[in-house]
Design an enzyme around this catalytic site. Structure first.
Site, PDB file in Angstrom:
ATOM      1  N   GLY A   1     -23.258 -10.427  45.273  1.00 37.15           N
ATOM      2  CA  GLY A   1     -24.304  -9.711  45.990  1.00 37.15           C
ATOM      3  C   GLY A   1     -23.910  -8.742  47.083  1.00 37.15           C
ATOM      4  O   GLY A   1     -24.800  -8.080  47.625  1.00 37.15           O
TER       5      GLY A   1
ATOM      6  N   GLY B   1     -22.146  -5.907  46.954  1.00 34.73           N
ATOM      7  CA  GLY B   1     -21.905  -4.528  46.551  1.00 34.73           C
ATOM      8  C   GLY B   1     -23.034  -3.584  46.936  1.00 34.73           C
ATOM      9  O   GLY B   1     -24.203  -3.973  47.044  1.00 34.73           O
TER      10      GLY B   1
ATOM     11  N   CYS C   1     -25.645  -3.488  44.180  1.00 36.70           N
ATOM     12  CA  CYS C   1     -26.014  -4.794  43.625  1.00 36.70           C
ATOM     13  C   CYS C   1     -27.287  -5.285  44.307  1.00 36.70           C
ATOM     14  O   CYS C   1     -27.408  -5.201  45.532  1.00 36.70           O
ATOM     15  CB  CYS C   1     -24.888  -5.803  43.845  1.00 36.70           C
ATOM     16  SG  CYS C   1     -25.264  -7.453  43.202  1.00 36.70           S
TER      17      CYS C   1
END
Length: 345
Positions: free
Chosen positions: A181, A183, A186
């Site tokens: 999570g 990124g 993301c």
């Protein structure tokens, strides 16, 4: 249901405390590392920064430039065998220490991986990449890959907890990718409510991995060179970058122009853009867990590489680390409520 109450931290929550140093210049800092790997027994030397295996980032064009600087690239899994042939044809053997062949965990992925490795047996790295590295089927895939390719250095992920790092290492992985999570494209934390602050994940997973002589790759969450330095300071052996390598000449992604300014598309590999492109759309049983953004055009990626490595060298000089190898033991993090003065941003 249970609640863990101890605080978990991301990169924005800390700074590195400066210490007395006898280094006179950033040029004295050695960024090259030499690692040996748990199962493959191979040895690798270079600067441990990796281009992420996204189809806009892990391109052959990016790999070519990063290899010149001693960095690695995880080539995205959507290249065909013919494209691999064309890229590797006539190249010096040194390229094989600078690229990873990526795969998912399906039977079709395993078959395609087999074709690529049969044609190019000098490839050293396999990157087994899934969003959720906690499933039993994924662990079984890692075991299968190790049994089939005993001499290859295997990367597996993604996970964020020490016990799963240990399980993947014991199942045949040499390196474990850490990050769920963090990124920039993301949305797993928004769509699923699942994740782990990246700095704490690195610290805890590095401790687990190093106890078994394994390695970790900090994957995601770095927005600036200072974050890369923090990831290494927290114990990461390698740092994988996506968004920081987006928008360049060598990056993938459609080029757009708005009001005289150029942009490139950058998207997560679980986004609807990626799934429309590679899987015929988002399956009915799932949601898109990535977003698509327009990144301002940034020119040659070599300029960004130099900026990132310069930042890491600077961090080393501030804490008296003459090499990247020493950075972790020289790092003390302080908790903060501000990172920078943004009054003129």
């Amino acid at each position: 249901m249970r609640i863990e109450t101890d605080l978990k931290l991301g990169f924005k929550d800390v700074l590195i405390r400066p210490k007395r140093s006898n280094l006179r210049s950033r040029s004295q800092v050695v960024l090259e590392r030499t690692y040996s790997f748990l199962h493959s027994r191979r040895q690798w030397s270079g600067i441990p920064v990796i281009a992420a295996n996204m189809d806009t980032i892990g391109t052959f064009e990016v790999a070519e430039v990063l290899a010149e600087h001693g960095l690695l690239s995880a080539i995205h899994k959507h290249y065909s065998l013919d494209e691999w042939d064309a890229f590797l044809n006539g190249r010096d053997d040194a390229i094989y220490q600078r690229i990873m062949v990526s795969t998912g965990s399906s039977d079709a992925d395993f078959a395609k991986l087999g074709l690529i490795l049969a044609k190019h047996p000098k490839l050293e790295f396999i990157c087994i990449d899934v969003a959720n590295g906690y499933t039993e089927s994924f662990v079984e895939f890692v075991r299968k890959a190790r049994a089939t390719y005993g001499d290859k250095t295997i990367v597996a992920g993604n996970v964020v907890t020490g016990e799963m790092v240990e399980e993947l290492l014991l199942s045949g992985a040499d390196m474990v990718k850490v990050g769920i999570g963090p990124g920039s494209v993301c949305t797993t934390r928004v769509k699923a409510g699942v994740g782990y602050p990246q700095l704490s994940a690195i610290i805890e997973c590095a401790d687990a991995a190093h106890g078994l002589r394994g390695r970790i790759i900090a994957d995601g969450g770095c927005a600036c060179p200072g974050d890369v330095a923090k990831a290494f300071g927290a114990g990461a052996d390698f740092v994988m970058l996506g968004g920081m390598f987006a928008g360049h000449d060598e990056s993938g992604g459609q080029v757009l122009e708005r009001c005289g300014q150029q942009f490139k598309l950058f998207y997560g590999m679980s986004s609807s853009t990626a799934m429309d492109k590679h899987a015929g759309g988002v399956a009915e049983y799932r949601a898109s867990e990535g977003k698509t953004v327009e990144v301002p055009y940034r020119g040659p990626i070599a300029d960004t590489v130099r900026d990132i490595l310069g930042g890491v060298r600077s961090a080393c000089t501030y804490v008296g680390a003459s090499s990247l190898k020493e950075l972790t033991k020289c790092t003390t993090f302080i908790r903060v409520q501000e990172q920078e003065n943004r009054s003129l941003s």
